[in-house]
Design a protein around this motif. Structure first.
Motif, PDB file in Angstrom:
ATOM      1  N   ILE A   1       0.825  -1.208   0.000  1.00  0.00           N
ATOM      2  CA  ILE A   1       0.000   0.000   0.000  1.00  0.00           C
ATOM      3  C   ILE A   1       0.863   1.263   0.000  1.00  0.00           C
ATOM      4  O   ILE A   1       0.335   2.363  -0.075  1.00  0.00           O
ATOM      5  CB  ILE A   1      -0.967   0.012   1.205  1.00  0.00           C
ATOM      6  CG1 ILE A   1      -0.200  -0.031   2.509  1.00  0.00           C
ATOM      7  CG2 ILE A   1      -1.969  -1.114   1.105  1.00  0.00           C
ATOM      8  CD1 ILE A   1      -1.047   0.196   3.739  1.00  0.00           C
ATOM      9  N   ARG A   2       2.169   1.079   0.040  1.00  0.00           N
ATOM     10  CA  ARG A   2       3.081   2.225   0.069  1.00  0.00           C
ATOM     11  C   ARG A   2       3.216   2.898  -1.281  1.00  0.00           C
ATOM     12  O   ARG A   2       3.525   4.086  -1.352  1.00  0.00           O
ATOM     13  CB  ARG A   2       4.451   1.780   0.565  1.00  0.00           C
ATOM     14  CG  ARG A   2       4.406   1.284   2.013  1.00  0.00           C
ATOM     15  CD  ARG A   2       5.728   0.814   2.473  1.00  0.00           C
ATOM     16  NE  ARG A   2       6.638   1.968   2.546  1.00  0.00           N
ATOM     17  CZ  ARG A   2       7.910   1.882   2.818  1.00  0.00           C
ATOM     18  NH1 ARG A   2       8.448   0.695   3.028  1.00  0.00           N
ATOM     19  NH2 ARG A   2       8.659   2.942   2.876  1.00  0.00           N
ATOM     20  N   TYR A   3       3.017   2.144  -2.358  1.00  0.00           N
ATOM     21  CA  TYR A   3       3.205   2.684  -3.701  1.00  0.00           C
ATOM     22  C   TYR A   3       1.943   2.452  -4.520  1.00  0.00           C
ATOM     23  O   TYR A   3       1.331   1.388  -4.432  1.00  0.00           O
ATOM     24  CB  TYR A   3       4.396   2.003  -4.383  1.00  0.00           C
ATOM     25  CG  TYR A   3       5.675   2.143  -3.593  1.00  0.00           C
ATOM     26  CD1 TYR A   3       6.353   3.355  -3.566  1.00  0.00           C
ATOM     27  CD2 TYR A   3       6.175   1.074  -2.860  1.00  0.00           C
ATOM     28  CE1 TYR A   3       7.515   3.490  -2.817  1.00  0.00           C
ATOM     29  CE2 TYR A   3       7.338   1.215  -2.114  1.00  0.00           C
ATOM     30  CZ  TYR A   3       8.006   2.424  -2.101  1.00  0.00           C
ATOM     31  OH  TYR A   3       9.143   2.556  -1.356  1.00  0.00           O
ATOM     32  N   PRO A   4       1.564   3.429  -5.341  1.00  0.00           N
ATOM     33  CA  PRO A   4       0.354   3.235  -6.159  1.00  0.00           C
ATOM     34  C   PRO A   4       0.582   2.155  -7.217  1.00  0.00           C
ATOM     35  O   PRO A   4       1.694   1.964  -7.699  1.00  0.00           O
ATOM     36  CB  PRO A   4       0.147   4.601  -6.812  1.00  0.00           C
ATOM     37  CG  PRO A   4       1.495   5.244  -6.819  1.00  0.00           C
ATOM     38  CD  PRO A   4       2.207   4.700  -5.598  1.00  0.00           C
ATOM     39  N   ASP A   5      -0.457   1.426  -7.521  1.00  0.00           N
ATOM     40  CA  ASP A   5      -0.420   0.484  -8.638  1.00  0.00           C
ATOM     41  C   ASP A   5      -1.640   0.764  -9.516  1.00  0.00           C
ATOM     42  O   ASP A   5      -2.534   1.517  -9.128  1.00  0.00           O
ATOM     43  CB  ASP A   5      -0.370  -0.967  -8.154  1.00  0.00           C
ATOM     44  CG  ASP A   5      -1.566  -1.372  -7.321  1.00  0.00           C
ATOM     45  OD1 ASP A   5      -2.693  -0.969  -7.633  1.00  0.00           O
ATOM     46  OD2 ASP A   5      -1.391  -2.116  -6.349  1.00  0.00           O
TER      47      ASP A   5
END
Length: 92
Positions: free
Chosen positions: A29-33
């Protein structure tokens, strides 16, 4: 925050550009996908702001590696996912 470049959208499918450096799908959840970005788009466009509402349906039809940019197709309904996967298996 990454922005979506949607090339085509109808009630059944969504086609967008995946920029390089963004994962198609990730558990972090730390980086957008792309899946998270598109689900947010679908939730906003449907007007569903109810915190208890279910998240929008979205099926990943194919993936691109994180370093690769390209076009992704997503199904917005189970029927579209089934049809698109069948087309991929039959190559068209």
């Amino acid at each position: 925050m990454a922005t979506l470049n949607i090339l085509y959208e109808d009630p059944h499918i969504l086609v967008c550009v995946k920029p390089h450096g963004i994962a198609t799908q990730s558990k972090s959840i730390r980086y957008p996908d792309m899946v998270s970005l598109i689900k947010n788009h679908l939730a906003k466009s449907s007007g569903s702001r109810n915190p208890g509402s279910a998240e929008p349906y979205l099926a990943v039809i194919h993936r691109l590696d994180q370093p690769v940019a390209g076009i992704l197709v997503f199904a917005k309904t189970p029927a579209a996912a089934k049809d698109l996967n069948k087309q991929l298996q039959n190559q068209g």
